[in-house]
Motif scaffolding. Structure first.
Motif, PDB file in Angstrom:
ATOM      1  N   ARG A   1      80.086  59.046 -39.674  1.00 43.24           N
ATOM      2  CA  ARG A   1      80.395  58.369 -38.418  1.00 43.24           C
ATOM      3  C   ARG A   1      79.775  59.066 -37.217  1.00 43.24           C
ATOM      4  N   GLY A   2      78.959  60.103 -37.494  1.00 44.86           N
ATOM      5  CA  GLY A   2      78.311  60.829 -36.413  1.00 44.86           C
ATOM      6  C   GLY A   2      79.283  61.635 -35.579  1.00 44.86           C
ATOM      7  N   LEU A   3      80.377  62.063 -36.202  1.00 42.65           N
ATOM      8  CA  LEU A   3      81.421  62.804 -35.495  1.00 42.65           C
ATOM      9  C   LEU A   3      81.422  64.266 -35.942  1.00 42.65           C
ATOM     10  N   PRO A   4      81.960  65.158 -35.121  1.00 44.41           N
ATOM     11  CA  PRO A   4      82.073  66.554 -35.555  1.00 44.41           C
ATOM     12  C   PRO A   4      83.047  66.691 -36.713  1.00 44.41           C
ATOM     13  N   ARG A   5      82.849  67.715 -37.548  1.00 43.73           N
ATOM     14  CA  ARG A   5      83.713  67.916 -38.709  1.00 43.73           C
ATOM     15  C   ARG A   5      85.170  68.077 -38.291  1.00 43.73           C
ATOM     16  N   ALA A   6      85.396  68.656 -37.108  1.00 44.41           N
ATOM     17  CA  ALA A   6      86.765  68.842 -36.636  1.00 44.41           C
ATOM     18  C   ALA A   6      87.508  67.512 -36.533  1.00 44.41           C
ATOM     19  N   GLU A   7      86.797  66.443 -36.173  1.00 46.25           N
ATOM     20  CA  GLU A   7      87.439  65.134 -36.080  1.00 46.25           C
ATOM     21  C   GLU A   7      87.840  64.645 -37.472  1.00 46.25           C
ATOM     22  N   GLY A   8      87.033  64.941 -38.462  1.00 51.56           N
ATOM     23  CA  GLY A   8      87.398  64.590 -39.826  1.00 51.56           C
ATOM     24  C   GLY A   8      88.663  65.308 -40.272  1.00 51.56           C
ATOM     25  N   HIS A   9      88.775  66.580 -39.922  1.00 50.43           N
ATOM     26  CA  HIS A   9      89.980  67.334 -40.277  1.00 50.43           C
ATOM     27  C   HIS A   9      91.197  66.789 -39.529  1.00 50.43           C
ATOM     28  N   ARG A  10      90.993  66.388 -38.266  1.00 50.26           N
ATOM     29  CA  ARG A  10      92.112  65.833 -37.497  1.00 50.26           C
ATOM     30  C   ARG A  10      92.608  64.540 -38.137  1.00 50.26           C
ATOM     31  N   LYS A  11      91.667  63.694 -38.551  1.00 47.37           N
ATOM     32  CA  LYS A  11      92.057  62.454 -39.232  1.00 47.37           C
ATOM     33  C   LYS A  11      92.700  62.757 -40.587  1.00 47.37           C
ATOM     34  N   GLY A  12      92.276  63.853 -41.199  1.00 45.92           N
ATOM     35  CA  GLY A  12      92.880  64.253 -42.456  1.00 45.92           C
ATOM     36  C   GLY A  12      94.354  64.598 -42.297  1.00 45.92           C
ATOM     37  N   VAL A  13      94.721  65.195 -41.161  1.00 45.72           N
ATOM     38  CA  VAL A  13      96.127  65.501 -40.893  1.00 45.72           C
ATOM     39  C   VAL A  13      96.927  64.204 -40.787  1.00 45.72           C
ATOM     40  N   GLU A  14      96.353  63.175 -40.188  1.00 44.17           N
ATOM     41  CA  GLU A  14      97.032  61.884 -40.117  1.00 44.17           C
ATOM     42  C   GLU A  14      97.279  61.320 -41.517  1.00 44.17           C
ATOM     43  N   ALA A  15      96.316  61.527 -42.413  1.00 45.21           N
ATOM     44  CA  ALA A  15      96.490  61.080 -43.798  1.00 45.21           C
ATOM     45  C   ALA A  15      97.611  61.852 -44.483  1.00 45.21           C
ATOM     46  N   VAL A  16      97.764  63.139 -44.145  1.00 47.48           N
ATOM     47  CA  VAL A  16      98.869  63.926 -44.689  1.00 47.48           C
ATOM     48  C   VAL A  16     100.200  63.311 -44.267  1.00 47.48           C
ATOM     49  N   ARG A  17     100.309  62.963 -42.995  1.00 48.09           N
ATOM     50  CA  ARG A  17     101.564  62.360 -42.504  1.00 48.09           C
ATOM     51  C   ARG A  17     101.864  61.069 -43.257  1.00 48.09           C
ATOM     52  N   ARG A  18     100.855  60.222 -43.432  1.00 51.12           N
ATOM     53  CA  ARG A  18     101.060  58.957 -44.144  1.00 51.12           C
ATOM     54  C   ARG A  18     101.507  59.206 -45.583  1.00 51.12           C
ATOM     55  N   THR A  19     100.888  60.178 -46.215  1.00 54.63           N
ATOM     56  CA  THR A  19     101.148  60.424 -47.626  1.00 54.63           C
ATOM     57  C   THR A  19     102.536  61.016 -47.843  1.00 54.63           C
ATOM     58  N   VAL A  20     102.947  61.932 -46.984  1.00 52.75           N
ATOM     59  CA  VAL A  20     104.288  62.510 -47.098  1.00 52.75           C
ATOM     60  C   VAL A  20     105.332  61.410 -46.932  1.00 52.75           C
ATOM     61  N   SER A  21     105.137  60.544 -45.952  1.00 52.75           N
ATOM     62  CA  SER A  21     106.080  59.448 -45.729  1.00 52.75           C
ATOM     63  C   SER A  21     106.118  58.504 -46.922  1.00 52.75           C
ATOM     64  N   ALA A  22     104.948  58.137 -47.432  1.00 53.28           N
ATOM     65  CA  ALA A  22     104.879  57.223 -48.571  1.00 53.28           C
ATOM     66  C   ALA A  22     105.497  57.842 -49.819  1.00 53.28           C
ATOM     67  N   ALA A  23     105.267  59.135 -50.018  1.00 52.83           N
ATOM     68  CA  ALA A  23     105.815  59.812 -51.192  1.00 52.83           C
ATOM     69  C   ALA A  23     107.334  59.725 -51.199  1.00 52.83           C
ATOM     70  N   GLN A  24     107.941  59.938 -50.050  1.00 51.64           N
ATOM     71  CA  GLN A  24     109.400  59.852 -49.978  1.00 51.64           C
ATOM     72  C   GLN A  24     109.877  58.427 -50.271  1.00 51.64           C
ATOM     73  N   GLU A  25     109.196  57.454 -49.712  1.00 52.79           N
ATOM     74  CA  GLU A  25     109.596  56.069 -49.914  1.00 52.79           C
ATOM     75  C   GLU A  25     109.430  55.630 -51.360  1.00 52.79           C
ATOM     76  N   LEU A  26     108.490  56.227 -52.079  1.00 55.16           N
ATOM     77  CA  LEU A  26     108.200  55.834 -53.458  1.00 55.16           C
ATOM     78  C   LEU A  26     108.973  56.648 -54.484  1.00 55.16           C
ATOM     79  N   GLY A  27     109.850  57.527 -54.020  1.00 57.50           N
ATOM     80  CA  GLY A  27     110.702  58.261 -54.948  1.00 57.50           C
ATOM     81  C   GLY A  27     110.076  59.491 -55.572  1.00 57.50           C
ATOM     82  N   ILE A  28     108.968  59.972 -55.032  1.00 58.83           N
ATOM     83  CA  ILE A  28     108.352  61.206 -55.524  1.00 58.83           C
ATOM     84  C   ILE A  28     109.190  62.386 -55.046  1.00 58.83           C
ATOM     85  N   THR A  29     109.446  63.337 -55.909  1.00 58.17           N
ATOM     86  CA  THR A  29     110.296  64.469 -55.532  1.00 58.17           C
ATOM     87  C   THR A  29     109.508  65.729 -55.189  1.00 58.17           C
TER      88      THR A  29
END
Length: 248
Positions: A31-59
């Motif tokens: 996307r022509g962006l600095p790597r730091a922006e990719g890592h920042r978006k990666g943190v957003e994916a962590v938030r989504r995944t933690v939330s989804a894991a709880q909703e899906l019954g993962i322990t």
């Protein structure tokens, strides 16, 4: 697909999922962006995944955040990664605690700044009694290093006479690993399309099911997590035997 849909097949739901979160840098580069922006978006994916894991019954959810080999990256990128971890803890810790998430950090503490170590210790202490989701962050972690450190501690106990070499079993050795007390992962997911473990949980994933996802980590969504869980349910886990065996 919701949580009930996974159980409708009468196949076990993965209780422990480990994820190699790969592809932040390539996501940014495309996307022509600095790597730091990719890592920042990666943190957003962590938030989504933690939330989804709880909703899906993962322990149990274990995330590969920073490899002990990542120290070879440019200093600015390392500083960016550490800065993101600090901001994640400051911003998200209260919500994680409120939602019953227990935080554990595995890996070596060598080379980490004192303020970062204090933040990690505070997060672990604050959430130690939570039970809704066990979130393990592999930070400054390498599996070979983990195994070597475990072997060294085991050897020390043998030398002290605390342990008889004849009593060393797989189970006893596992108790010296950073993941002592955690169940082995049922399912390991790696994003970005790469097909390797990259020195992650080499002991623990001996009988895990692997699912490799083509998308980069910043694009990982609940839908892809559900698809990986559905694929897991289609697998026959025989653990070296001739018939499927459940670990639920």
């Amino acid at each position: 697909m919701d949580k009930l849909a996974f159980k409708a097949t009468d196949r076990p739901v993965a209780r422990h999922i480990a994820i190699i979160m790969d592809g932040n840098g390539r996501w940014a580069a495309e996307r022509g962006l600095p790597r730091a922006e990719g890592h920042r978006k990666g943190v957003e994916a962590v938030r989504r995944t933690v939330s989804a894991a709880q909703e899906l019954g993962i322990t149990h959810l274990t995330l590969f955040s920073f490899s002990s080999e990542n120290w070879s990256r440019p200093r600015q990128e390392i500083n960016d990664l550490f800065g993101l971890l600090r901001r994640f803890v400051r911003r998200d810790l209260a919500d994680l605690h409120k939602n019953g998430v227990k935080i554990r950090v595995i890996g070596t503490r060598a080379g980490l700044a004192p303020d970062l170590l204090r933040m990690i210790d505070d997060a672990i202490e604050l959430t130690k009694d939570n039970t809704a989701l066990n979130l393990t962050i592999a930070f400054n972690y390498g599996a070979r290093d983990e195994i070597a450190r475990a072997a060294a501690r085991l050897a020390e106990d043998v030398a002290k006479g605390v342990l008889d070499p004849a009593d060393i079993t797989q189970e006893r050795f596992a108790a010296y690993l950073d993941t002592a007390g955690l169940p082995d992962p049922d399912l390991l997911i790696r994003t970005s399309g790469e097909l390797r473990l990259s020195n992650f949980l080499l002991w623990q994933v001996a009988y895990s099911e692997f699912v490799f996802v083509d998308c980069y980590w910043p694009d990982f969504s609940r839908e892809q997590l559900e698809a990986a869980l559905a694929e897991y349910q289609r697998r026959n886990r025989r653990f070296g035997g001739t018939s499927a065996r459940s670990t639920a």
